[in-house]
Design an enzyme around this catalytic site. Structure first.
Site, PDB file in Angstrom:
ATOM      1  N   THR A  18     -19.376  29.414 -31.787  1.00 42.26           N
ATOM      2  CA  THR A  18     -18.730  29.875 -30.548  1.00 42.26           C
ATOM      3  C   THR A  18     -19.214  31.236 -30.077  1.00 42.26           C
ATOM      4  OG1 THR A  18     -16.916  30.896 -31.790  1.00 42.26           O
ATOM      5  CG2 THR A  18     -16.648  28.596 -31.121  1.00 42.26           C
ATOM      6  N   GLY A  75     -10.374  33.644 -30.122  1.00 42.20           N
ATOM      7  CA  GLY A  75     -11.414  33.478 -31.119  1.00 42.20           C
ATOM      8  C   GLY A  75     -11.014  32.525 -32.223  1.00 42.20           C
ATOM      9  N   GLU A  82      -6.918  30.617 -25.241  1.00 40.75           N
ATOM     10  CA  GLU A  82      -8.320  31.015 -25.112  1.00 40.75           C
ATOM     11  C   GLU A  82      -8.524  32.235 -25.995  1.00 40.75           C
ATOM     12  OE1 GLU A  82      -9.882  31.269 -21.190  1.00 40.75           O
ATOM     13  OE2 GLU A  82      -8.673  29.596 -20.420  1.00 40.75           O
ATOM     14  N   HIS A 115      12.110  17.582  -2.981  1.00 34.43           N
ATOM     15  CA  HIS A 115      11.491  16.723  -3.978  1.00 34.43           C
ATOM     16  C   HIS A 115      10.746  15.571  -3.295  1.00 34.43           C
ATOM     17  CE1 HIS A 115      14.356  18.105  -7.446  1.00 34.43           C
ATOM     18  NE2 HIS A 115      13.693  19.103  -6.870  1.00 34.43           N
ATOM     19  N   ASP A 154     -13.404  41.499 -25.516  1.00 36.68           N
ATOM     20  CA  ASP A 154     -13.964  40.929 -24.295  1.00 36.68           C
ATOM     21  C   ASP A 154     -13.364  41.497 -23.011  1.00 36.68           C
ATOM     22  OD1 ASP A 154     -15.496  39.303 -25.908  1.00 36.68           O
ATOM     23  OD2 ASP A 154     -14.118  37.601 -25.789  1.00 36.68           O
ATOM     24  N   TRP A 188     -23.241  33.825 -22.042  1.00 34.27           N
ATOM     25  CA  TRP A 188     -22.364  32.677 -21.866  1.00 34.27           C
ATOM     26  C   TRP A 188     -22.937  31.511 -22.654  1.00 34.27           C
ATOM     27  CZ3 TRP A 188     -17.823  33.535 -19.632  1.00 34.27           C
ATOM     28  CH2 TRP A 188     -17.706  34.565 -18.727  1.00 34.27           C
ATOM     29  N   GLU A 225      11.172  12.366  -3.214  1.00 28.19           N
ATOM     30  CA  GLU A 225      11.963  11.362  -2.510  1.00 28.19           C
ATOM     31  C   GLU A 225      12.320  11.822  -1.096  1.00 28.19           C
ATOM     32  OE1 GLU A 225      13.299  11.139  -6.907  1.00 28.19           O
ATOM     33  OE2 GLU A 225      12.431  12.602  -5.515  1.00 28.19           O
TER      34      GLU A 225
END
Length: 361
Positions: A165, A295, A293, A54, A204, A174, A56
């Site tokens: 979109t 529609g 991610e 960690h 897609d 794109w 520390e």
């Protein structure tokens, strides 16, 4: 509690160090540590990967004997239990640290105040709350998983100037620029999971991987596909061996995925998997942040059910027209009082696009 300007400078440094682990520490929180004697930093470190030392420990190694009588600034309460590594609270005690300044307590049940108690039991001065808001922001995913039982949920969207979109045909490659797509990869890399729908996979055939970073620089997110009816075959790229994948289907469905497919069964509502149950299952698998991610259908479902913590929105300077698809579907608002309100947390130019980070008010 009053902190000095020097204290704030040291904690600010610890927070910067903590952020260095953003892509690699999951499912653990990001933690930074600075060991200081007066105005001088004698050791510093951050938690790099789960199962490894960690923050520390790294800071104490660098400080060596200079840790005796010094102050440790940590962004999260030092752990007090034996997990994959020994307790950091014990290491601070053994090194002779006399004061510990922490940004926030650790809500994880195995720690949750016990680290501070260990320190105070041997006379170490403990002060908590310095730059608390910044520390909570940094680890919003970890805190969400531990305190709410679900990951921090972010929806990634790209839209035209008229709020569309994709074309009516579904074509969307794109809308945003290459720079924006590279930026999305960075957000993917810090996520514990990338979640999408069977509709998006069929249309897609995305990889949903991080292809713009060196493999050793991040821990790959899990690819999660919601397939309520259990009919998706193995012939999609999201199920290749480039990253871990999980399929989520309804409990009353018996899918024919084969023994190799990792699948989760959850309750369903009106033919769709129960989204809160999905998030709960992912939290139990150690996922701190989920990036959705998908529609407008799935995005709208997350929004309607109050499961969206933030929206990552890329706005491209193009117009797609009335017949193109919206950001969210099945959102019926008849009065202004029913609208969904968000605050703009960040506004950044990415190539020729604008990226907004939006949070629910």
């Amino acid at each position: 509690m009053t902190f000095s300007q020097r204290d704030s400078l040291m904690m600010a440094r610890a927070l910067l160090l903590a952020e260095c682990g953003a892509y690699t520490t999951k499912p653990n929180p990001m933690v930074g540590c600075v060991i200081a004697r007066g105005d001088k930093i004698v050791g510093e470190g951050f938690h790099q990967r789960a199962g490894e030392p960690h923050a520390e420990v790294f800071a104490l190694r660098e400080a060596g004997e200079l840790a005796q009588g010094a102050t440790a600034f940590v962004t999260l309460e030092p752990c007090s239990h034996f997990g994959k590594t020994p307790p950091c609270a014990d290491a601070l005690v053994q090194a002779g640290i006399t004061r510990v300044v922490a940004a926030i307590a650790d809500p994880f049940h195995a720690v949750s105040g016990r680290g501070f108690e260990k320190l105070q039991a041997v006379g170490i001065q403990v002060e908590v709350g310095l730059m608390e808001q910044q520390a909570r922001e940094l680890n919003r995913g970890f805190l969400s998983r531990v305190q709410r039982g679900r990951p921090w949920t972010r929806i990634k969207l790209a839209m035209s100037l008229d709020g569309r979109t994709a074309l009516a045909s579904g074509e969307s490659k794109w809308i945003s620029s290459e720079d924006s797509r590279f930026d999305v990869a960075e957000w993917r890399a810090r996520s514990g999971a990338i979640l999408t729908s069977d509709v998006t996979v069929k249309h897609d055939d995305p990889h949903l991987t991080v292809r713009m970073r060196e493999p050793e620089s991040f821990k790959p997110p899990i690819r999660v596909v919601l397939d309520s009816q259990g009919y998706l075959g193995d012939n999609y790229r999201v199920f290749d061996d480039s990253a871990e994948s999980i399929t989520v289907h309804a409990m009353d469905v018996v899918p024919d995925y084969g023994a190799h497919r990792d699948a989760i069964a959850v309750p369903s509502n009106f033919g769709h998997v129960d989204l809160p149950a999905v998030l709960t299952q992912l939290a139990q698998r150690g996922v701190n942040e989920v990036q959705v991610e998908a529609g407008p259908g799935l995005s709208g479902a997350f929004l309607k059910q109050g499961l969206v913590d933030e929206i990552l929105l890329y706005i491209a300077p193009v117009i797609l027209g009335d017949s193109a698809k919206p950001l969210f579907s099945d959102i019926n608002i008849e009065q202004m009082s029913q609208r969904f309100n968000f605050s703009i947390m960040e506004s950044t130019n990415i190539g020729g696009d604008i990226r907004l980070l939006l949070r629910k008010k």
